[in-house]
Design a protein around this motif. Structure first.
Motif, mmCIF file in Angstrom:
data_model
loop_
_atom_site.group_PDB
_atom_site.id
_atom_site.type_symbol
_atom_site.label_atom_id
_atom_site.label_comp_id
_atom_site.label_asym_id
_atom_site.label_seq_id
_atom_site.Cartn_x
_atom_site.Cartn_y
_atom_site.Cartn_z
ATOM 1 N N UNK A 56 0.832 -1.220 0.000
ATOM 2 C CA UNK A 56 0.000 0.000 0.000
ATOM 3 C C UNK A 56 0.860 1.262 0.000
ATOM 4 N N UNK A 57 0.293 2.334 -0.543
ATOM 5 C CA UNK A 57 0.948 3.633 -0.487
ATOM 6 C C UNK A 57 0.818 4.167 0.928
ATOM 7 N N UNK A 58 1.890 4.764 1.430
ATOM 8 C CA UNK A 58 1.932 5.300 2.788
ATOM 9 C C UNK A 58 2.376 6.758 2.772
ATOM 10 N N UNK A 59 1.992 7.474 3.813
ATOM 11 C CA UNK A 59 2.428 8.855 4.019
ATOM 12 C C UNK A 59 3.006 8.932 5.420
ATOM 13 N N UNK A 60 4.167 9.528 5.550
ATOM 14 C CA UNK A 60 4.783 9.709 6.862
ATOM 15 C C UNK A 60 3.994 10.749 7.649
ATOM 16 N N UNK A 61 3.739 10.457 8.920
ATOM 17 C CA UNK A 61 3.047 11.422 9.781
ATOM 18 C C UNK A 61 3.855 12.714 9.903
ATOM 19 N N UNK A 62 5.173 12.624 9.836
ATOM 20 C CA UNK A 62 6.025 13.823 9.890
ATOM 21 C C UNK A 62 5.752 14.705 8.677
ATOM 22 N N UNK A 63 5.723 14.100 7.478
ATOM 23 C CA UNK A 63 5.479 14.877 6.258
ATOM 24 C C UNK A 63 4.075 15.478 6.247
ATOM 25 N N UNK A 64 3.084 14.708 6.672
ATOM 26 C CA UNK A 64 1.716 15.216 6.702
ATOM 27 C C UNK A 64 1.587 16.341 7.724
ATOM 28 N N UNK A 65 2.206 16.203 8.878
ATOM 29 C CA UNK A 65 2.171 17.268 9.893
ATOM 30 C C UNK A 65 2.818 18.540 9.357
#
Length: 76
Positions: A56-65
């Motif tokens: 699955x595609x993921x997004x880092x919580x750091x990048x989203x924050x």
């Protein structure tokens, strides 16, 4: 780390968040549209896969924050 980051950790319970959980709420896109844009890097923050093409595609919580905090600063 920002309060936004810790809020995302509390909301999702993981540091790497599946794209399907955030695309509608944070990107304003359906998961299908976000999944189509992901390989071309046409999303507001970096997405990645851990593993092969079927992962699955993921997004880092750091990048989203960081994205959320930048948008908040732009808004004034």
């Amino acid at each position: 780390m920002s309060n936004t980051f810790f809020g995302l950790l509390a909301e999702f319970g993981e540091a790497n968040i599946p794209l399907d959980k955030i695309a509608p709420k944070y990107f304003g896109l359906s998961y299908e549209e976000a999944r189509r844009r992901a390989p071309a890097k046409l999303l507001p923050c970096k997405v990645f896969r851990l593993g092969g093409q079927k992962s699955p595609w993921l997004v880092s919580a750091v990048d989203l924050a960081d994205l959320i905090d930048r948008q908040r600063q732009k808004a004034g």
